[in-house]
Structure formats: C-alpha cells, structure tokens
Design a protein around this motif. Structure first.
Motif, short mmCIF file in Angstrom:
data_model
loop_
_atom_site.label_atom_id
_atom_site.label_comp_id
_atom_site.label_asym_id
_atom_site.label_seq_id
_atom_site.Cartn_x
_atom_site.Cartn_y
_atom_site.Cartn_z
N ILE A 1 0.84 -1.21 0.00
CA ILE A 1 0.00 0.00 0.00
C ILE A 1 0.87 1.25 0.00
CG2 ILE A 1 -1.68 1.33 1.34
CD1 ILE A 1 -2.88 -1.42 2.20
N ARG A 2 1.91 1.28 0.81
CA ARG A 2 2.81 2.45 0.84
C ARG A 2 3.46 2.67 -0.54
NH1 ARG A 2 3.91 0.33 5.86
NH2 ARG A 2 3.17 1.64 7.55
N ALA A 3 3.94 1.59 -1.13
CA ALA A 3 4.60 1.70 -2.44
C ALA A 3 3.61 2.18 -3.51
CB ALA A 3 5.21 0.35 -2.84
N LEU A 4 2.40 1.67 -3.46
CA LEU A 4 1.39 2.11 -4.44
C LEU A 4 0.97 3.55 -4.18
CD1 LEU A 4 -0.78 -1.11 -4.78
CD2 LEU A 4 0.75 -0.12 -6.51
N CYS A 5 0.82 3.93 -2.91
CA CYS A 5 0.45 5.31 -2.59
C CYS A 5 1.47 6.30 -3.17
CB CYS A 5 0.33 5.51 -1.09
SG CYS A 5 -1.18 4.88 -0.36
N GLU A 6 2.75 5.97 -3.05
CA GLU A 6 3.81 6.83 -3.59
C GLU A 6 3.62 7.02 -5.10
OE1 GLU A 6 8.68 6.82 -4.14
OE2 GLU A 6 7.73 5.25 -2.94
N ARG A 7 3.33 5.95 -5.79
CA ARG A 7 3.16 6.01 -7.24
C ARG A 7 1.85 6.68 -7.63
NH1 ARG A 7 6.39 2.67 -5.31
NH2 ARG A 7 8.30 2.09 -6.41
N TYR A 8 0.80 6.47 -6.85
CA TYR A 8 -0.47 7.15 -7.12
C TYR A 8 -0.34 8.65 -6.94
CZ TYR A 8 -3.81 3.41 -8.08
OH TYR A 8 -4.52 2.40 -8.69
N ARG A 9 0.40 9.09 -5.91
CA ARG A 9 0.61 10.53 -5.72
C ARG A 9 1.33 11.12 -6.92
NH1 ARG A 9 2.76 8.90 -1.03
NH2 ARG A 9 1.15 8.58 0.53
N ASP A 10 2.36 10.45 -7.39
CA ASP A 10 3.13 10.91 -8.54
C ASP A 10 2.25 10.94 -9.79
OD1 ASP A 10 5.35 11.67 -10.09
OD2 ASP A 10 5.96 9.59 -10.42
N HIS A 11 1.48 9.88 -9.99
CA HIS A 11 0.59 9.80 -11.15
C HIS A 11 -0.45 10.92 -11.11
CE1 HIS A 11 -1.33 7.99 -14.56
NE2 HIS A 11 -2.38 7.56 -13.89
N GLY A 12 -1.02 11.16 -9.95
CA GLY A 12 -2.01 12.22 -9.80
C GLY A 12 -1.43 13.59 -10.14
N GLU A 13 -0.21 13.83 -9.68
CA GLU A 13 0.46 15.09 -9.98
C GLU A 13 0.65 15.27 -11.49
OE1 GLU A 13 4.79 17.22 -9.16
OE2 GLU A 13 4.12 15.61 -7.82
N LYS A 14 1.03 14.20 -12.16
CA LYS A 14 1.26 14.26 -13.61
C LYS A 14 -0.05 14.40 -14.38
CE LYS A 14 5.70 12.16 -13.18
NZ LYS A 14 6.47 10.96 -13.07
N LEU A 15 -1.11 13.81 -13.87
CA LEU A 15 -2.42 14.01 -14.49
C LEU A 15 -2.85 15.47 -14.39
CD1 LEU A 15 -4.31 10.81 -13.29
CD2 LEU A 15 -3.84 11.44 -15.68
N ARG A 16 -2.61 16.09 -13.23
CA ARG A 16 -2.96 17.50 -13.07
C ARG A 16 -2.13 18.40 -13.99
NH1 ARG A 16 -4.57 15.20 -8.42
NH2 ARG A 16 -2.56 15.10 -7.37
N ALA A 17 -0.87 18.05 -14.19
CA ALA A 17 -0.04 18.80 -15.14
C ALA A 17 -0.58 18.62 -16.57
CB ALA A 17 1.42 18.34 -15.06
N ALA A 18 -1.06 17.42 -16.89
CA ALA A 18 -1.64 17.17 -18.21
C ALA A 18 -2.94 17.96 -18.39
CB ALA A 18 -1.89 15.67 -18.41
N ILE A 19 -3.70 18.10 -17.32
CA ILE A 19 -4.91 18.94 -17.38
C ILE A 19 -4.52 20.35 -17.79
CG2 ILE A 19 -6.70 20.06 -15.97
CD1 ILE A 19 -6.73 17.42 -14.27
N ASP A 20 -3.50 20.89 -17.13
CA ASP A 20 -3.06 22.26 -17.44
C ASP A 20 -2.55 22.38 -18.87
OD1 ASP A 20 -3.75 22.99 -14.85
OD2 ASP A 20 -1.68 22.88 -14.09
N ALA A 21 -1.74 21.41 -19.30
CA ALA A 21 -1.15 21.48 -20.64
C ALA A 21 -2.21 21.41 -21.73
CB ALA A 21 -0.13 20.36 -20.83
#
Length: 157
Positions: free
Chosen positions: A105-125
């Motif tokens: 769960i910890r390892a997945l949470c780290e990757r989900y946070r990163d993925h979410g951040e990149k999705l938000r950057a894609a929203i902006d772009a």
C-alpha cells in the motif's frame, strides 16, 4: 483518411496526443504494479486488500482505454506495448520483493501521488492548448486516482 475535429488546432491535437500517450504509459505501468501487489500481498486484512487491488486495477484499465481511444479520435497512434511502456513510463519502478499489505500500500500510494500530480499537469497542458474534451478526460482520471489514493491511505491509518 484522418477526420479533423472541428475547433481544435493542430497544436492542441499534437499536445493532447503527447500528453495522452505519456499518461497512457504511466497508467499501464501503474496497473501492472497494482497487479504485482495483488498477486503477492499477504498479511492482515488479506482479502480486503486483495479485493481493493482488483478494484484499483479495474479503475486504471478504464482510464487506459479512454486515453488510447482519445488518441485515436485525435488521429494519433496510441502507444502501449510492453517495450514502449517500459521506456516511456515516468513512474518509479515497482519493487518485486514486497509481500506485506502495508508495504504494498505504501509503495502504491507513492506512485499514485506521482501519477495524480502528472495528471494534473496534463490537465493544465491540454487546457492551455485548447482541448477541453481531453481536459475532461484527465480531470475524471485525476478524480479517480485521488479517490483510490484515499482508499489506500485509509488502510494505513
């Protein structure tokens, strides 16, 4: 023959295809990480965590199809082979030696946070490029990833 979508500039189309393929690679890599966790998880609350991982995987699979189909609508090529995903994913490699539910769960949470951040950057772009429909797709994916992250983090409380 390509069908031009009215109201989209060539730049909007190219930006969206690029962002969609980047998030496609990360989504596929993340879905495989979730399956790695699903197959190898052990410990307290095993069945609940095992089933949670199945639900997370299904949510990512839905996003993957939507991203790839939008690339096609924009007259691009969806790139999702194992080789291209391995080369293109920006997510941290998932460890294959984890077994405890909390560690997964910890390892997945780290990757989900990163993925979410990149999705938000894609929203902006894609918003800046002028493709409101792709913005909507990324916004829905971002909400789903945030909700799934919340579910996992709740297991760690």
């Amino acid at each position: 023959m390509a069908v031009a979508l009215k109201g989209l500039t060539d730049n909007a189309r190219k930006t969206s295809i690029s962002e969609l393929n980047a998030r496609l690679a990360d989504s596929i890599a993340l879905a495989l990480a979730v399956k790695q966790a699903h197959w190898n998880v052990k410990g307290r609350n095993f069945i609940a965590v095992h089933e949670l991982f199945d639900a997370l995987h299904n949510n990512l699979r839905a996003d993957i199809d939507i991203f790839a189909e939008r690339v096609q609508q924009l007259d691009g090529v969806a790139v999702g082979t194992a080789e291209k995903v391995a080369q293109g994913s920006t997510l941290k490699e998932y460890p294959t030696d984890l077994t405890k539910a909390e560690d997964h769960i910890r390892a997945l949470c780290e990757r989900y946070r990163d993925h979410g951040e990149k999705l938000r950057a894609a929203i902006d772009a894609t918003d800046e490029a002028g493709d409101a429909d792709t913005v909507d797709i990324f916004t829905a994916a971002s909400r789903s990833v945030d909700k799934d992250l919340w579910f996992m983090e709740s297991h760690l409380e």
